[in-house]
Structures are given as structure tokens and as C-alpha cells.
Design a protein around this motif. Structure first.
Motif, PDB file in Angstrom:
ATOM      1  N   GLN A  20      10.673  66.927  24.950  1.00 26.06           N
ATOM      2  CA  GLN A  20       9.732  66.491  23.952  1.00 26.06           C
ATOM      3  C   GLN A  20      10.502  66.219  22.503  1.00 26.06           C
ATOM      4  OE1 GLN A  20       7.092  69.787  22.531  1.00 26.06           O
ATOM      5  NE2 GLN A  20       5.673  68.289  22.306  1.00 26.06           N
ATOM      6  N   ALA A  21      11.432  66.735  22.082  1.00 26.71           N
ATOM      7  CA  ALA A  21      12.326  66.695  21.057  1.00 26.71           C
ATOM      8  C   ALA A  21      13.049  65.223  21.120  1.00 26.71           C
ATOM      9  CB  ALA A  21      13.318  67.852  20.849  1.00 26.71           C
ATOM     10  N   ALA A  22      13.670  65.120  22.419  1.00 27.82           N
ATOM     11  CA  ALA A  22      14.221  63.752  22.449  1.00 27.82           C
ATOM     12  C   ALA A  22      13.124  62.474  22.398  1.00 27.82           C
ATOM     13  CB  ALA A  22      14.847  63.547  23.839  1.00 27.82           C
ATOM     14  N   CYS A  23      12.028  62.703  22.959  1.00 28.26           N
ATOM     15  CA  CYS A  23      11.163  61.731  22.755  1.00 28.26           C
ATOM     16  C   CYS A  23      10.494  61.465  21.362  1.00 28.26           C
ATOM     17  CB  CYS A  23       9.780  62.166  23.720  1.00 28.26           C
ATOM     18  SG  CYS A  23      10.291  62.006  25.421  1.00 28.26           S
ATOM     19  N   LEU A  24      10.395  62.621  20.718  1.00 27.78           N
ATOM     20  CA  LEU A  24      10.312  62.292  19.131  1.00 27.78           C
ATOM     21  C   LEU A  24      11.462  61.832  18.437  1.00 27.78           C
ATOM     22  CD1 LEU A  24       8.404  65.955  18.610  1.00 27.78           C
ATOM     23  CD2 LEU A  24       7.411  63.562  18.780  1.00 27.78           C
ATOM     24  N   VAL A  25      12.564  62.113  18.792  1.00 26.91           N
ATOM     25  CA  VAL A  25      13.759  61.352  17.979  1.00 26.91           C
ATOM     26  C   VAL A  25      13.605  59.934  18.405  1.00 26.91           C
ATOM     27  CG1 VAL A  25      16.234  61.238  18.074  1.00 26.91           C
ATOM     28  CG2 VAL A  25      14.859  63.448  18.003  1.00 26.91           C
ATOM     29  N   GLU A  27      11.170  58.049  18.686  1.00 24.56           N
ATOM     30  CA  GLU A  27       9.979  57.801  17.892  1.00 24.56           C
ATOM     31  C   GLU A  27       8.952  57.240  18.973  1.00 24.56           C
ATOM     32  OE1 GLU A  27      11.434  54.798  15.193  1.00 24.56           O
ATOM     33  OE2 GLU A  27      12.649  56.344  14.036  1.00 24.56           O
ATOM     34  N   TYR A  28       8.782  58.044  19.943  1.00 23.69           N
ATOM     35  CA  TYR A  28       7.614  57.921  20.553  1.00 23.69           C
ATOM     36  C   TYR A  28       6.535  58.375  20.005  1.00 23.69           C
ATOM     37  CZ  TYR A  28      10.053  55.273  24.469  1.00 23.69           C
ATOM     38  OH  TYR A  28      10.810  54.681  25.155  1.00 23.69           O
ATOM     39  N   GLU A  29       5.239  58.016  20.208  1.00 20.31           N
ATOM     40  CA  GLU A  29       4.077  58.731  19.440  1.00 20.31           C
ATOM     41  C   GLU A  29       3.287  59.610  20.529  1.00 20.31           C
ATOM     42  OE1 GLU A  29      -0.105  57.272  17.523  1.00 20.31           O
ATOM     43  OE2 GLU A  29       1.614  55.843  17.320  1.00 20.31           O
ATOM     44  N   GLU A  30       3.129  60.623  20.172  1.00 20.90           N
ATOM     45  CA  GLU A  30       2.662  61.770  21.209  1.00 20.90           C
ATOM     46  C   GLU A  30       1.165  61.441  21.585  1.00 20.90           C
ATOM     47  OE1 GLU A  30       3.672  66.137  20.546  1.00 20.90           O
ATOM     48  OE2 GLU A  30       3.912  65.487  18.612  1.00 20.90           O
ATOM     49  N   ASP A  31       0.994  61.937  22.812  1.00 21.04           N
ATOM     50  CA  ASP A  31      -0.525  61.508  23.282  1.00 21.04           C
ATOM     51  C   ASP A  31      -0.484  60.102  23.767  1.00 21.04           C
ATOM     52  OD1 ASP A  31      -1.226  64.388  23.134  1.00 21.04           O
ATOM     53  OD2 ASP A  31      -1.529  64.045  21.191  1.00 21.04           O
ATOM     54  N   THR A  32       0.454  59.258  23.997  1.00 22.86           N
ATOM     55  CA  THR A  32       0.365  58.067  24.493  1.00 22.86           C
ATOM     56  C   THR A  32       0.954  58.022  25.888  1.00 22.86           C
ATOM     57  OG1 THR A  32       2.689  57.301  23.559  1.00 22.86           O
ATOM     58  CG2 THR A  32       0.525  57.222  21.996  1.00 22.86           C
ATOM     59  N   PRO A  33       0.542  56.661  26.493  1.00 22.82           N
ATOM     60  CA  PRO A  33       1.359  56.666  28.022  1.00 22.82           C
ATOM     61  C   PRO A  33       2.796  56.525  27.640  1.00 22.82           C
ATOM     62  CG  PRO A  33      -0.634  55.342  27.769  1.00 22.82           C
ATOM     63  CD  PRO A  33      -0.347  55.836  26.330  1.00 22.82           C
ATOM     64  N   ALA A  34       3.289  55.888  26.734  1.00 20.95           N
ATOM     65  CA  ALA A  34       4.490  55.556  26.565  1.00 20.95           C
ATOM     66  C   ALA A  34       5.389  57.136  26.443  1.00 20.95           C
ATOM     67  CB  ALA A  34       5.075  54.927  25.309  1.00 20.95           C
ATOM     68  N   ALA A  36       4.197  59.980  27.507  1.00 25.93           N
ATOM     69  CA  ALA A  36       4.183  60.668  28.645  1.00 25.93           C
ATOM     70  C   ALA A  36       5.122  60.141  29.673  1.00 25.93           C
ATOM     71  CB  ALA A  36       2.638  60.419  29.461  1.00 25.93           C
ATOM     72  N   GLY A  37       5.410  58.901  29.815  1.00 27.54           N
ATOM     73  CA  GLY A  37       6.494  58.199  30.489  1.00 27.54           C
ATOM     74  C   GLY A  37       7.904  58.768  29.970  1.00 27.54           C
ATOM     75  N   CYS A  38       8.002  58.947  28.744  1.00 24.48           N
ATOM     76  CA  CYS A  38       9.364  59.163  28.110  1.00 24.48           C
ATOM     77  C   CYS A  38       9.600  60.889  28.837  1.00 24.48           C
ATOM     78  CB  CYS A  38       9.369  59.322  26.686  1.00 24.48           C
ATOM     79  SG  CYS A  38      10.895  59.923  25.754  1.00 24.48           S
ATOM     80  N   LEU A  39       8.638  61.688  28.664  1.00 23.95           N
ATOM     81  CA  LEU A  39       8.578  62.928  29.080  1.00 23.95           C
ATOM     82  C   LEU A  39       9.274  63.040  30.626  1.00 23.95           C
ATOM     83  CD1 LEU A  39       5.713  64.851  27.617  1.00 23.95           C
ATOM     84  CD2 LEU A  39       7.979  64.856  26.866  1.00 23.95           C
ATOM     85  N   ARG A  40       8.819  62.110  31.368  1.00 23.82           N
ATOM     86  CA  ARG A  40       9.324  62.142  32.641  1.00 23.82           C
ATOM     87  C   ARG A  40      10.770  61.367  32.970  1.00 23.82           C
ATOM     88  NH1 ARG A  40       4.243  59.791  33.040  1.00 23.82           N
ATOM     89  NH2 ARG A  40       5.095  57.923  33.478  1.00 23.82           N
TER      90      ARG A  40
END
Length: 51
Positions: A20-25, A27-34, A36-40
Motif C-alpha cells: 500500500q505504501a509503495a502504491c501511494l509513493v 501516486e496511485y489513487e486509492e479505491d481505483t482499479p489502478a 488495486a492492480g498496483c496492490l497485486r
């Protein structure tokens, strides 16, 4: 060499908080399909997908 692919095996290698921290770094916006993909692990910046 076999590359890691997104999915349960990939996800289980990293704690959720770290992913989650990596996806925020990245700059992926939470609660979006992108996000969710980043988390995978499914995102273009992932070095495991470099050819």
C-alpha cells in the motif's frame, strides 16, 4: 529465469502495508482499479516486468 507475475504468489511475498505504501509513493489513487492492480504488483514501474 522466471519472472514474478501478479497474483496470490506475488502478493504473499510482501506485507499489505508495504504494498500500500509503495502504491501511494507511485501516486496511485486509492479505491481505483489502478490502485488495486498496483496492490497485486501489476503496474508498469514494476522492475520484474522489464524486458
Amino acid at each position: 529465469m522466471k519472472l514474478l507475475k501478479p497474483g496470490l504468489t506475488y502478493v504473499s511475498n510482501f506485507p499489505f502495508e508495504d504494498r500500500q505504501a509503495a502504491c501511494l509513493v507511485l501516486e496511485y489513487e486509492e479505491d481505483t482499479p489502478a490502485f488495486a492492480g498496483c496492490l497485486r504488483g501489476d503496474f508498469p514501474e514494476n522492475p520484474w516486468f522489464a524486458v
